[in-house]
Design an enzyme around this catalytic site. Structure first.
Site, PDB file in Angstrom:
ATOM      1  N   GLU A 158       0.784  -1.234   0.000  1.00 40.32           N
ATOM      2  CA  GLU A 158       0.000   0.000   0.000  1.00 40.32           C
ATOM      3  C   GLU A 158       0.822   1.294   0.000  1.00 40.32           C
ATOM      4  O   GLU A 158       0.606   2.179   0.836  1.00 40.32           O
ATOM      5  CB  GLU A 158      -0.998  -0.028   1.170  1.00 40.32           C
ATOM      6  CG  GLU A 158      -1.884  -1.271   1.102  1.00 40.32           C
ATOM      7  CD  GLU A 158      -2.889  -1.385   2.251  1.00 40.32           C
ATOM      8  OE1 GLU A 158      -2.926  -0.493   3.111  1.00 40.32           O
ATOM      9  OE2 GLU A 158      -3.635  -2.381   2.275  1.00 40.32           O
ATOM     10  N   GLU A 273      -6.225 -10.193  -2.524  1.00 40.01           N
ATOM     11  CA  GLU A 273      -7.071 -10.077  -1.326  1.00 40.01           C
ATOM     12  C   GLU A 273      -8.550 -10.011  -1.706  1.00 40.01           C
ATOM     13  O   GLU A 273      -9.326  -9.237  -1.107  1.00 40.01           O
ATOM     14  CB  GLU A 273      -6.666  -8.840  -0.503  1.00 40.01           C
ATOM     15  CG  GLU A 273      -5.187  -8.821  -0.137  1.00 40.01           C
ATOM     16  CD  GLU A 273      -4.799  -7.719   0.853  1.00 40.01           C
ATOM     17  OE1 GLU A 273      -5.694  -7.105   1.459  1.00 40.01           O
ATOM     18  OE2 GLU A 273      -3.583  -7.494   0.993  1.00 40.01           O
TER      19      GLU A 273
END
Ligand code: G3I
Length: 359
Positions: A158, A273
């Site tokens: 991220e 994910e």
């Protein structure tokens, strides 16, 4: 309990069966997602916690039935492995690796650097000393420890932020102390410590047609281009794919060119994910499950059209364990965004993934 019930592991108590305990292990009857993926030269996996696998035989069964790859949901994060400078707690991560090895499963390491899992002591040290040693030592220790077990690492998790002032990069402790070079340095450190591991950058919110995600896509591609141009050791990209039914339709015209640009840089792509955040929980369970399954089917049909997409990982198998649950949610209040419900019954999302993997 009669012989048949014993054979199939069924409980004599109807109440327990209704709660999902003691029913036949569904795994044996549920088409395997891993088998479907493997048929097409891909893999299917999920994020797991070893304590949940050990506590729940039905989860264990589903993992073994469906998965060829496992991602530790929390055990390999910095705050889980080294909560204090002189305290290492690799037990759960080692346990998960042992479980994977014993069952011939591959492991995705998650994640070496993530602003949300950097322990406070390390953040303070990095901010204070600003030399690379805190991060360098950590990566060397962890990527080194699992060098023969982790096949692909999320090295930086991220790094993109649509509001980030520097090229859409997140303003985190690593940026503030080292500048944007922290990403390349982390990749180089991981390569040195685990030369055989494939190295990835993993990020979220690239799927939908809105201005924030457009900024994020552009910033991500720019980052990848820079890293590749500089010869940084980067093999793969992780697209988290937390789908969201409130964000409007998925558009092939947005997603396909994005994937093609990544593929064009020679990078592999992993869906890392996958899950679905529901929008309207007042609908019937049947309708809710259909909407979730349709979204997953739409998404996977688009992304699996790209040969560089090597595999799909869901962020958990059962709604019971999903990070999307509000604290204390039960029954119909649970978000139903994973392939199995809270008692490990497969849902339409499971069939959708299976069909997309085989399409
Ligand atoms: O185990 C402790 C427990 O002892 C304590 O009582 C409790 C109190 O809060 O916390 C428990 O730890 C929690 C842990 O999950 C296990 O449940 C942490 O607080 C909580 O922060 C942690 O959340 C995880 C989160 O990452 C942060 O590590 C989620 O399970 C996990 O699904 C989530 O995963 C992230 C990916 O790594 C990156 N992408 C987004 C994704 C979802 O947020």
């Amino acid at each position: 309990m009669n012989r048949r019930a014993l054979l199939f592991g069924m409980a004599a108590t109807p109440g327990l069966a209704a709660m999902g305990f003691g029913r036949p292990a569904r795994g044996a009857m549920t088409a395997s997602l891993s088998t479907a993926a493997t048929e097409k030269g891909r893999y299917f996996g999920t994020a797991v916690r070893i304590d949940q696998i050990e506590a729940n035989p039905r989860l264990r069964q589903a993992v073994l039935n469906d998965c060829g790859f496992l991602t530790p949901e929390i055990h390999m994060k910095w705050n889980a492995l080294q909560p204090a400078r002189d305290q290492w707690t690799p037990g759960p991560a080692d346990g998960l690796v042992r479980f994977a090895q014993a069952n011939n499963l591959r492991v995705r390491g998650h994640a070496l650097l993530w602003h949300k899992s950097t322990p406070q002591w390390a953040e303070a040290e990095i901010a204070r000393e600003r030399d690379w040693s805190t991060v360098g030592r950590y990566i060397e220790a962890v990527a080194g420890r699992y060098r023969d077990h982790v096949e692909e690492w999320d090295v930086v998790n991220e790094p993109i932020d649509a509001d980030g002032s520097t090229d859409g990069l997140r303003d985190n402790v690593f940026m503030r102390s080292y500048g944007s070079s922290y990403i390349a340095r982390a990749l180089e450190a991981a390569r040195a410590a685990a030369p055989k591991a494939r190295l990835a950058i993993n990020d979220y919110s690239f799927e939908y047609d809105n201005s924030t995600e457009q900024v994020r896509r552009t910033a991500f591609l720019k980052l990848l281009e820079k890293l590749k141009a500089a010869g940084t050791p980067l093999d793969s990209v992780g697209l988290q794919a937390h789908l969201d039914l409130s964000k409007g339709p998925l558009k092939p015209g947005i997603l396909k060119p994005f994937l093609a640009e990544i593929a064009g840089m020679g990078l592999d792509i992993a869906i890392t994910e996958l899950d679905v955040n529901e929008h309207d929980r007042r609908l019937s369970l049947r309708e809710r499950d259909a909407r979730v399954a349709d979204e997953v089917r739409r998404y996977l049909d688009i992304v699996l059209d790209e040969p560089k997409v090597k595999g799909v990982t869901t962020w958990g198998l059962s709604d019971e364990h999903s990070w999307l649950q509000a604290a204390g949610a039960r029954g119909a209040a649970l978000n139903r965004g994973l392939p199995y419900d809270a008692v490990l019954e497969p849902k339409p999302m499971h069939r959708a993934i299976h069909a997309s993997l085989l399409a």
